[in-house]
Write a protein that holds these residues in place. Structure first.
Motif, PDB file in Angstrom:
ATOM      1  N   ARG A  60       0.809  -1.228   0.000  1.00  0.00           N
ATOM      2  CA  ARG A  60       0.000   0.000   0.000  1.00  0.00           C
ATOM      3  C   ARG A  60       0.839   1.273   0.000  1.00  0.00           C
ATOM      4  O   ARG A  60       0.446   2.268  -0.576  1.00  0.00           O
ATOM      5  N   GLY A  61       1.974   1.211   0.668  1.00  0.00           N
ATOM      6  CA  GLY A  61       2.767   2.438   0.765  1.00  0.00           C
ATOM      7  C   GLY A  61       4.228   2.170   1.073  1.00  0.00           C
ATOM      8  O   GLY A  61       4.565   1.165   1.699  1.00  0.00           O
ATOM      9  N   ILE A  62       5.073   3.090   0.615  1.00  0.00           N
ATOM     10  CA  ILE A  62       6.507   3.025   0.919  1.00  0.00           C
ATOM     11  C   ILE A  62       6.932   4.370   1.492  1.00  0.00           C
ATOM     12  O   ILE A  62       6.745   5.408   0.861  1.00  0.00           O
ATOM     13  N   GLY A  63       7.470   4.323   2.685  1.00  0.00           N
ATOM     14  CA  GLY A  63       8.033   5.537   3.277  1.00  0.00           C
ATOM     15  C   GLY A  63       9.540   5.400   3.270  1.00  0.00           C
ATOM     16  O   GLY A  63      10.069   4.339   3.595  1.00  0.00           O
ATOM     17  N   ILE A  64      10.209   6.452   2.860  1.00  0.00           N
ATOM     18  CA  ILE A  64      11.658   6.335   2.727  1.00  0.00           C
ATOM     19  C   ILE A  64      12.369   7.471   3.464  1.00  0.00           C
ATOM     20  O   ILE A  64      12.053   8.652   3.279  1.00  0.00           O
ATOM     21  N   GLY A  65      13.263   7.088   4.349  1.00  0.00           N
ATOM     22  CA  GLY A  65      14.035   8.062   5.129  1.00  0.00           C
ATOM     23  C   GLY A  65      15.372   8.327   4.455  1.00  0.00           C
ATOM     24  O   GLY A  65      16.095   7.398   4.119  1.00  0.00           O
ATOM     25  N   ILE A  66      15.661   9.596   4.243  1.00  0.00           N
ATOM     26  CA  ILE A  66      16.824  10.020   3.451  1.00  0.00           C
ATOM     27  C   ILE A  66      17.801  10.818   4.344  1.00  0.00           C
ATOM     28  O   ILE A  66      17.368  11.721   5.055  1.00  0.00           O
ATOM     29  N   PRO A  67      19.090  10.496   4.260  1.00  0.00           N
ATOM     30  CA  PRO A  67      20.056  11.209   5.113  1.00  0.00           C
ATOM     31  C   PRO A  67      20.468  12.561   4.537  1.00  0.00           C
ATOM     32  O   PRO A  67      21.617  12.776   4.164  1.00  0.00           O
ATOM     33  N   GLY A  68      19.519  13.465   4.472  1.00  0.00           N
ATOM     34  CA  GLY A  68      19.787  14.818   3.976  1.00  0.00           C
ATOM     35  C   GLY A  68      18.530  15.649   4.140  1.00  0.00           C
ATOM     36  O   GLY A  68      17.454  15.108   4.398  1.00  0.00           O
ATOM     37  N   PRO A  69      18.652  16.973   3.993  1.00  0.00           N
ATOM     38  CA  PRO A  69      17.474  17.831   4.143  1.00  0.00           C
ATOM     39  C   PRO A  69      16.470  17.573   3.014  1.00  0.00           C
ATOM     40  O   PRO A  69      16.849  17.525   1.846  1.00  0.00           O
ATOM     41  N   VAL A  70      15.212  17.355   3.392  1.00  0.00           N
ATOM     42  CA  VAL A  70      14.143  17.134   2.410  1.00  0.00           C
ATOM     43  C   VAL A  70      13.268  18.394   2.389  1.00  0.00           C
ATOM     44  O   VAL A  70      12.719  18.778   3.426  1.00  0.00           O
ATOM     45  N   LEU A  71      13.182  19.032   1.245  1.00  0.00           N
ATOM     46  CA  LEU A  71      12.346  20.231   1.151  1.00  0.00           C
ATOM     47  C   LEU A  71      10.868  19.858   1.178  1.00  0.00           C
ATOM     48  O   LEU A  71      10.509  18.690   1.018  1.00  0.00           O
ATOM     49  N   GLU A  72      10.034  20.863   1.385  1.00  0.00           N
ATOM     50  CA  GLU A  72       8.594  20.607   1.529  1.00  0.00           C
ATOM     51  C   GLU A  72       8.004  19.867   0.314  1.00  0.00           C
ATOM     52  O   GLU A  72       7.096  19.074   0.443  1.00  0.00           O
ATOM     53  N   ASN A  73       8.541  20.154  -0.862  1.00  0.00           N
ATOM     54  CA  ASN A  73       8.043  19.493  -2.078  1.00  0.00           C
ATOM     55  C   ASN A  73       8.692  18.124  -2.303  1.00  0.00           C
ATOM     56  O   ASN A  73       8.501  17.502  -3.346  1.00  0.00           O
TER      57      ASN A  73
END
Lengths: 307, 307
Positions: A60-73
């Motif tokens: 149903r869904g994939i959430g992915i954590g990224i080692p860097g700043p993620v902008l609002e978009n």
């Protein structure tokens, strides 16, 4: 059965977790990150692992954590450790999983969401999360909601300038960041500097190389020099936490990351030092230890799509 | 016609504003605060002024800005400047106005709400507000909502520790707070110290006493010593704003309070210094000047009951 994946993208490993909608973790595993060729193979790794482990109809869904700043978009300017620049993780994954909800979140933010959902942050509405690892990461949750910030900087506690005696440059380009002194790297660096500068007796001198864990263990065992090192490094962390308290004023600060394995010994040192900085109120935020360990990131990443 | 009152409780004056529901300010005035007998007469002053100026049938709400930390339940532990301790302003006012909605808000928070509603913060969803007056106050708005904090400390930017060379104690009991160096008081204090320590030529030496405004005007006129003073003091403010950016990451910082009357000259100095501290992102929060002046507090206080 509806299933959700939480992925924690790290410079060393890619961690995966499969969750049910109630947050039950039914499988977790990790593989070594292939970050060659500016990380382009990594996306294939991620997709293949998901495909191998979940039937398409259940996903149903994939959430992915990224080692860097993620902008609002959802845009990511840079992941320093992965040598990845200017990309949109959700767009990349959407090509492989067009019908699946994809969410992208900064890795420290994911850890905070994870701890709030299923870890030691349960029951708290406002949380300052700090991860003490190779660097110092962080995240802020206010009124139950992740504070994402206008420029992807929210919760970057590690880059608050706290040490005006620092001479070397931080990886961020600044000088005197808490990252340089309270991370595992920072503790070892300060320890080496101190041992070079004086002749005080210390068990740390017996080893050719030592880790932050070694320093903490020596401190716990009563080594005066090691105790001084830990107190000194945590004083700067406490100073940054106090700044965070004077801005976002969370109920609780959760300390995670490898260094936090030192347990209550370290938490007490941080709390005591933090209290001395909070002179404006009798009520002080509580400092507590994270409880999900390395799984906080996959929990939090999954939470972003479970909702 | 439905009317709302915004009250700004200050150590010197009580400011009042009568507003219509669309935010139109139809009357404003101020009286000297009677803070004798631990401030007990002040409540009577406030109620009498409101009764004199609005017909009971029109009065819908009273918002009151208090110069001290306001806990989530509306309780105030202390207003240092008014010598008031452990009270609940809403309960007190409810006795006089049982059928009127009463809201209590910290005065810096009120200023932030005011600027966001009708001042230079219009159109921004996340704001860091800083008031440079006798002290340094502040407030944080995130995603359009005031960040109230768990211990009434949110937005207390003035008590972030930035100056490790400081020896004297701040009013809060801490040492090295931005309040001690970037407030009007702090600017004058640093100026006097510097003029004592060296013999450099400066127009400031012509006066027996001078204000922060005098220092800023001398700096604008090209006085090197005064320029150094302003750059130095604003550097510490910028350092605290950078800490705020690394925590709450607002789109904009609004600079208000008496010192901000120095205008764009000061704003440019703060922005330039701030930018050097934000090394982690190319995008930097914008520093702008508040536009409601002394009225920000009554606007914001009224907004809390207009909704």
């Amino acid at each position: 059965m509806e299933k959700y994946v939480g992925v924690d993208v790290g410079g060393t490993n890619l961690k995966f977790g499969i969750f049910l909608s109630d947050g039950q973790l039914i499988k977790k595993w990790s593989i070594v990150t292939d970050y060659s060729d500016h990380g382009i193979h990594m996306w294939k790794q991620i997709c293949e692992e998901i495909n191998k482990n979940i039937e398409k109809k259940d996903l149903r869904g994939i959430g992915i954590g990224i080692p860097g700043p993620v902008l609002e978009n959802g845009f990511v300017e840079v992941c320093v450790n992965l040598d990845l620049h200017n990309f949109n993780p959700a767009s990349v994954l959407k090509e492989y999983f067009p019908d699946v909800e994809i969410a992208v979140v900064n890795d420290a933010n994911a850890a905070a969401l994870g701890e709030q959902w299923k870890g030691s942050g349960q029951g708290y509405r406002s949380i300052g999360m700090v991860t003490l690892g190779t660097g110092v990461g962080g995240a802020i949750i206010i009124d139950g909601k992740l504070c994402c910030g206008a420029n992807g900087l929210s919760g970057e506690i590690g880059h608050i300038r706290v040490n005006s005696d620092e001479k070397e440059e931080c990886t961020c380009g600044g000088v005197g960041c808490v990252d340089q002194i309270a991370s595992a790297t920072g503790i070892v660096r300060y320890a080496k500097k101190l041992l070079m500068e004086n002749d005080a007796e210390s068990s740390l001198r017996m080893k050719e190389e030592f880790t932050a864990e070694d320093v903490i263990n020596a401190a716990k065992a009563g080594d005066n020099v090691a105790e001084h090192i830990i107190n000194h490094c945590m004083k700067y962390l406490a100073k940054a936490l106090a700044a965070a308290a004077y801005i976002a004023d969370p109920e609780v600060f959760i300390i995670g990351g490898g260094v936090s394995n030192a347990g209550q010994y370290l938490i007490d040192i941080i709390q005591e030092s933090f209290n001395t900085y909070i002179t404006l109120s009798k009520k002080k935020a509580l400092i507590i230890k994270a409880s999900l360990g390395n799984d906080a990131g996959i929990y939090g990443a999954a939470k972003t799509v479970i909702g």
